[in-house]
Design an enzyme around this catalytic site. Sequence first.
Site, PDB file in Angstrom:
ATOM      1  N   GLY A 171       0.818  -1.201   0.000  1.00 27.09           N
ATOM      2  CA  GLY A 171       0.000   0.000   0.000  1.00 27.09           C
ATOM      3  C   GLY A 171       0.853   1.253   0.000  1.00 27.09           C
ATOM      4  N   CYS A 172       0.316   2.328   0.524  1.00 24.80           N
ATOM      5  CA  CYS A 172       1.044   3.594   0.570  1.00 24.80           C
ATOM      6  C   CYS A 172       2.393   3.415   1.261  1.00 24.80           C
ATOM      7  CB  CYS A 172       0.212   4.630   1.315  1.00 24.80           C
ATOM      8  SG  CYS A 172       1.083   6.176   1.620  1.00 24.80           S
TER       9      CYS A 172
END
Length: 231
Positions: free
Chosen positions: A53-54
Site C-alpha cells: 500500500g502507501c
Amino acid sequence: MPISSNLTSLLVTVVVSLGAGVACAAEEAVVIPPPTIDETAGSATETAIFAGGCFWGVQGVFQHVKGVESAVSGYAGGEAKTAQYETVSTGSTGHAEAVEVRFDPKKVSYGRLLQIFFSVAHNPTQLNFQGPDRGTQYRSALFVTAPEQREVAERYIDQLDKAHVFPQPIVTKVSEAAGFYPAEAYHQDFLTRNPTYPYIVYNDLAKIENLKSLFPTDYRSQPVLVGKTKG
C-alpha cells in the site's frame, strides 16, 4: 494515497478520533507466529523490498525496527522511465509503491521483517488495494533479492494460510527484484515529518504503536531517516 483523496470524510474521522484522545487505523494489526524457517544470518548488510500500500506507513514502520539501516520509499515492478509518482499513480506502469530496506541480518532477520510486514505494516489479504487506496500500485508484494529470500517468503505465506491467521487468503505476490527507484524527496520520511497529516493520523500512526506493542524487542523509538542516512 492521493493527497486529496476523500479528504473531507477523512478530516471528519480524524477530528472525532482526536477528540476522543485516540489514534485510529484503517487496518488493524494481527498477531501471527514467526516463520518456521528463516535465512541464515550472514555478515553483510542485506536488502529486501516490501510493497504494502502507501509507502508512507510501510517506510515508517521499518524505520522503527532495530537492525534496519535504511528504509527508502520508492517504486518497484516497472521500468525506470515510469518511476515518477504522478505516472505510477495512474496504475498503468506495473510499479508498486514499495520500500527498500537495508538491514543487518545479525540484528534482525528477513523472516522477522516478514512477520512485522504481515502483522503490523499492512493487510496482506487485500488485492490491489490497501485501506482507502485503490489500484495495482498499492498491491501487496515482495520483491526478493536472493533465492533464500524467495524460499523463506513463499513458505511463510503458505504457513500463515494453512494456519488461517487471516480471515481471507494472503494475496501477496513474490517476484524477483528487477529494479528499485527511490521516490521523490517529499515522500521520504513523510510519517515522521508529518505526524498530524490526516492520512497519517488515520492510517499509519497506530501501525507504529502496534509495532511497539507486538514487537517490543524489535522496536526503537528513534527512526532511521533517509535525511540522515549517508551514502
